[in-house]
Design a protein around this motif. Sequence first.
Motif, PDB file in Angstrom:
ATOM      1  N   CYS A 201      35.013  28.876  46.946  1.00 19.19           N
ATOM      2  CA  CYS A 201      35.927  29.623  47.291  1.00 19.19           C
ATOM      3  C   CYS A 201      36.608  30.820  47.572  1.00 19.19           C
ATOM      4  CB  CYS A 201      37.012  29.983  45.896  1.00 19.19           C
ATOM      5  SG  CYS A 201      35.545  30.644  44.377  1.00 19.19           S
ATOM      6  N   HIS A 202      35.990  31.828  47.457  1.00 18.26           N
ATOM      7  CA  HIS A 202      36.109  33.185  47.606  1.00 18.26           C
ATOM      8  C   HIS A 202      34.856  33.453  48.669  1.00 18.26           C
ATOM      9  CE1 HIS A 202      40.038  34.667  47.368  1.00 18.26           C
ATOM     10  NE2 HIS A 202      40.137  34.262  46.293  1.00 18.26           N
ATOM     11  N   GLU A 203      33.910  32.583  49.000  1.00 17.15           N
ATOM     12  CA  GLU A 203      32.736  33.318  50.365  1.00 17.15           C
ATOM     13  C   GLU A 203      33.027  33.205  51.641  1.00 17.15           C
ATOM     14  OE1 GLU A 203      29.466  34.289  49.229  1.00 17.15           O
ATOM     15  OE2 GLU A 203      29.563  32.412  48.300  1.00 17.15           O
ATOM     16  N   SER A 204      34.494  33.154  52.283  1.00 17.58           N
ATOM     17  CA  SER A 204      34.763  33.683  52.748  1.00 17.58           C
ATOM     18  C   SER A 204      35.100  34.938  52.920  1.00 17.58           C
ATOM     19  CB  SER A 204      36.318  32.933  53.494  1.00 17.58           C
ATOM     20  OG  SER A 204      35.299  31.082  53.901  1.00 17.58           O
ATOM     21  N   THR A 205      36.239  35.563  51.906  1.00 19.34           N
ATOM     22  CA  THR A 205      37.011  36.979  51.455  1.00 19.34           C
ATOM     23  C   THR A 205      35.004  37.645  51.397  1.00 19.34           C
ATOM     24  OG1 THR A 205      38.265  35.842  50.831  1.00 19.34           O
ATOM     25  CG2 THR A 205      37.540  38.165  49.533  1.00 19.34           C
ATOM     26  N   SER A 206      34.431  37.070  50.500  1.00 18.42           N
ATOM     27  CA  SER A 206      33.129  37.778  50.675  1.00 18.42           C
ATOM     28  C   SER A 206      32.282  38.705  51.679  1.00 18.42           C
ATOM     29  CB  SER A 206      32.314  37.798  49.435  1.00 18.42           C
ATOM     30  OG  SER A 206      33.056  36.721  48.445  1.00 18.42           O
ATOM     31  N   VAL A 207      32.410  37.250  52.653  1.00 21.15           N
ATOM     32  CA  VAL A 207      31.437  37.885  53.392  1.00 21.15           C
ATOM     33  C   VAL A 207      32.504  38.501  54.452  1.00 21.15           C
ATOM     34  CG1 VAL A 207      31.144  36.277  55.777  1.00 21.15           C
ATOM     35  CG2 VAL A 207      30.263  35.445  53.852  1.00 21.15           C
ATOM     36  N   ALA A 208      34.098  38.615  54.995  1.00 18.85           N
ATOM     37  CA  ALA A 208      34.570  38.635  55.585  1.00 18.85           C
ATOM     38  C   ALA A 208      34.132  40.635  55.794  1.00 18.85           C
ATOM     39  CB  ALA A 208      36.036  38.724  55.796  1.00 18.85           C
ATOM     40  N   GLN A 386      39.260  27.191  54.836  1.00 14.06           N
ATOM     41  CA  GLN A 386      39.706  26.911  56.219  1.00 14.06           C
ATOM     42  C   GLN A 386      38.349  27.557  57.026  1.00 14.06           C
ATOM     43  OE1 GLN A 386      42.677  25.691  56.787  1.00 14.06           O
ATOM     44  NE2 GLN A 386      44.161  26.390  55.378  1.00 14.06           N
ATOM     45  N   LYS A 387      38.460  26.264  58.205  1.00 11.94           N
ATOM     46  CA  LYS A 387      37.584  26.533  58.942  1.00 11.94           C
ATOM     47  C   LYS A 387      37.693  27.822  59.407  1.00 11.94           C
ATOM     48  CE  LYS A 387      35.142  24.399  62.987  1.00 11.94           C
ATOM     49  NZ  LYS A 387      33.718  23.596  62.116  1.00 11.94           N
ATOM     50  N   ASN A 388      38.203  28.443  59.646  1.00 10.71           N
ATOM     51  CA  ASN A 388      38.612  30.343  60.502  1.00 10.71           C
ATOM     52  C   ASN A 388      38.867  31.162  59.259  1.00 10.71           C
ATOM     53  OD1 ASN A 388      41.108  28.785  60.910  1.00 10.71           O
ATOM     54  ND2 ASN A 388      41.868  30.562  60.778  1.00 10.71           N
ATOM     55  N   GLY A 389      38.703  30.846  57.867  1.00 18.12           N
ATOM     56  CA  GLY A 389      38.712  31.192  57.017  1.00 18.12           C
ATOM     57  C   GLY A 389      37.806  32.680  56.912  1.00 18.12           C
ATOM     58  N   VAL A 390      36.801  33.181  57.344  1.00 16.27           N
ATOM     59  CA  VAL A 390      36.442  34.604  57.552  1.00 16.27           C
ATOM     60  C   VAL A 390      37.385  35.004  58.052  1.00 16.27           C
ATOM     61  CG1 VAL A 390      34.404  35.792  58.211  1.00 16.27           C
ATOM     62  CG2 VAL A 390      34.038  33.527  56.783  1.00 16.27           C
ATOM     63  N   VAL A 750      33.353  23.144  57.242  1.00 15.96           N
ATOM     64  CA  VAL A 750      32.907  24.254  56.451  1.00 15.96           C
ATOM     65  C   VAL A 750      33.773  25.302  57.457  1.00 15.96           C
ATOM     66  CG1 VAL A 750      31.429  23.754  54.790  1.00 15.96           C
ATOM     67  CG2 VAL A 750      30.561  24.050  57.934  1.00 15.96           C
ATOM     68  N   ALA A 751      33.852  26.237  56.969  1.00 15.56           N
ATOM     69  CA  ALA A 751      34.476  27.408  57.405  1.00 15.56           C
ATOM     70  C   ALA A 751      32.887  28.218  58.423  1.00 15.56           C
ATOM     71  CB  ALA A 751      34.866  28.965  55.847  1.00 15.56           C
ATOM     72  N   LEU A 752      33.942  28.418  59.361  1.00 20.90           N
ATOM     73  CA  LEU A 752      32.524  29.106  59.650  1.00 20.90           C
ATOM     74  C   LEU A 752      31.884  30.537  59.245  1.00 20.90           C
ATOM     75  CD1 LEU A 752      34.596  28.972  63.318  1.00 20.90           C
ATOM     76  CD2 LEU A 752      32.353  27.362  62.829  1.00 20.90           C
ATOM     77  N   ARG A 753      30.686  31.221  58.766  1.00 18.48           N
ATOM     78  CA  ARG A 753      30.069  32.131  58.258  1.00 18.48           C
ATOM     79  C   ARG A 753      29.855  31.773  56.975  1.00 18.48           C
ATOM     80  NH1 ARG A 753      31.186  36.446  60.003  1.00 18.48           N
ATOM     81  NH2 ARG A 753      29.106  37.424  59.543  1.00 18.48           N
ATOM     82  N   SER A 754      30.764  31.161  56.015  1.00 22.13           N
ATOM     83  CA  SER A 754      30.703  31.482  54.876  1.00 22.13           C
ATOM     84  C   SER A 754      30.375  30.389  54.049  1.00 22.13           C
ATOM     85  CB  SER A 754      32.432  31.818  54.372  1.00 22.13           C
ATOM     86  OG  SER A 754      33.265  30.795  54.281  1.00 22.13           O
ATOM     87  N   ASN A 755      30.439  28.777  55.401  1.00 20.43           N
ATOM     88  CA  ASN A 755      30.089  27.233  54.790  1.00 20.43           C
ATOM     89  C   ASN A 755      31.018  26.620  53.770  1.00 20.43           C
ATOM     90  OD1 ASN A 755      28.252  25.561  55.701  1.00 20.43           O
ATOM     91  ND2 ASN A 755      26.683  25.594  54.202  1.00 20.43           N
TER      92      ASN A 755
END
Length: 773
Positions: A201-208, A386-390, A750-755
Amino acid sequence: MSKDIKEQPAAENPEKLHQLKVTKPETWAAGIPGVAAAFADILEETGALRGPGALFKMNQKDGFDCSSCAWPDPDDDRSPIAEYCENGAKALAEEATTKKLTSQFFVENAVADLAKLDDMEIGKKGRIAQPVYLPKGATHYQPISWPDAFKKIADYLNSLASPNEAAFYTSGRTSNEASFIYQLFIREYGTNNLPDCSNMCHESTSVALAEVIGIGKGTVTLNDFYDTDVIIIMGQNPGTNHPRMLTALEKAKKKGAKIIAVNPLHEAGLMAFKNPQTAKGIMGISTQLADLYLQVQINGDMALLKAIEKLLYDFEQQEPGQVFDREFIEKSTTGYEEFIAGVKNFDVTALCAAAGVPVDKVVEAAEMLRHKSRIIICWAMGITQQKNGVDTVKEIVNLTLLKGSIGKAGAGLCPVRGHSNVQGNRTMMIFDKPKKKQLDKLKEVFGFEPPREPGLDVVESIKAMQEGKLKMFFAMGGNFLSATPDTTFTAEAMRKLKLSVHVSTKLNRSHLVHGEEAIILPTLARSDKDVINGQDQFISCENSMGVVQMSKGILEPVSEDLLNETQIVCELAKATLGSRSVVDWDKYADSYDAVRDVIGKVIPGFENYNQRVRLPGGFYLPNAPREGKFETEQFKDKAPFTITELPSQTMADDEYMMTTIRSHDQFNTTIYGMDDRYRGIHNERRVIFMNPKDIAKAGFVQGDKVDLFNYYDNIERVARLFVIVPYDIPERNTATYYPEGNVLIPINSVALRSNTPTSKLVFIKIRKHEVVF
């Protein structure tokens, strides 16, 4: 797919239709219908006293935390009537049900027969009342004692060639105390294979956010919503997913705030709210929420943000120093000149076309922000999956940095988390890639050397199962199979396990698609009394805004043969590690206070945990960006602007973009009912929402039965037997409910860098339904 796999219990909901009825979608959320729906579920599942009495304690300062979403409770006074929403009441009905599954149930019901039911039917069977075990080759679960269950699991763990042949999943329901003890056991056992629901879910958020503001969490408090000028809600549907947010939005509107909604679908909960706790709401009078609705196409958010930034830049040239917060930019950011050099060359018309939003609407949004700095931006899965979520989250941060909309009252970043303690799990070190200083602290406090190599996240775990590298899977809550992507691939992977174990309150599909052997360990729910040595206990949770507060269940458990999650972990640790452990597991099994004391020694911000968590409403964890302080691994005291790329999306003429969504009658993978009344869907879930023009152009009509196909990586994935429903959604955009649509989400997309699986953007083809024998 091999013949033996086909004959396994069903991994998906049955391909059958009900009597679908379609009505006009609603233009407002909640109101008296919401109250009626909530109480209907409560009464049906719990009776007239058990459930209704518990409702008045849910989300109260001396009560228990809702097991549904992570929206925060008010710091000050809370409603004595209903500090909960319709879906919170439905969640309580699910766990407070008086129906229970005894040994006789499992004698009478084969695993394969249960798998023929849909997810709602499986979940409605009742609470699991005792541990059960499925031997290799068996067709029915059978009772097993707690000691025998722990010994069997421990024997498996100790027989593995390496601890890394096991993975330990965590759902957002797990408390702070259980999460900390869980990761402590897993790391003393010797692995960082800690996949969790955040990965999806929010892994892209955590990474960014960790990279640009120094912490992977939001920066606002609930009170900021009552002191803001503009709220932007992106990729989120609060009316269904976080209904209590509507009360905060209503209060913000009354204080003069403007709301900009950004979503591909017109959602009732973004348009208007009938507050059933007010006279106005009871009379059917609604409060308008969105002042401006920007109906982007799927993944058009990045283009929209860039268009707004370019318009604001143009305004800044007309009024130097009046649009951008130059003082904040100079003092608290880095990389502005490089970033703005790119913004100068943006083409607003082209960006608006990419976003799918008319230029005049985007100009209106920019004008609303032009002279404002008290801006809150909220987002959820529509952004992160999204693939570009981060990068899209970083673009959201770019906008707040330009406006100085962070580190001040009424302004900031608000990622709205899903499950009620998913943020707390991560704070408690449920993470496959822990930081060195976290592991060093574990070693300092407990005296063992924790594993240092990164572990497996959700997608990596599924692939490792498929490749035979994982032999055992242990899930602390959740419905792993139905939550994950590429259902057929994941089911086949899970069947290759030697042993699958689930700590659960109720039956779900993950119990029916299993390893060679399987065990279900029943546990207490949030609303259950947790009594240890004759004393009522409490746990604690962290909400979306970093508040940690106590949660104390009040209901008598449906069975005397249940253990709490912390006890389960401690007993398993003792059975597995034996004399080689340096941890006093009995102490932690007997006392949550003891767990909280040691958390205070290991996790920053939890000093005097036991004292502070007992304060009414709990306490806030430290959040430096909330105070305008930034410290990332690359930059000290400054937040960097990020240069991002616009995603490129190309489709064949016969392809569509598909996003997966929840119905109003579900929370995550728990299905409460077959209706989605806000969108006008009744008694069906196998539907695909399409733009009317697309339906006509493809030669379809409303009600046609179709099959959906995805061909990512040249692999055909099929979701069969869906019904076309025309809806207000952009052309070439479609939507389906999950988990029914999950079979179409490729494991490698998968979203780049957050998978994170790209559940909000899948390219599909739609064909007339064919009957397959």
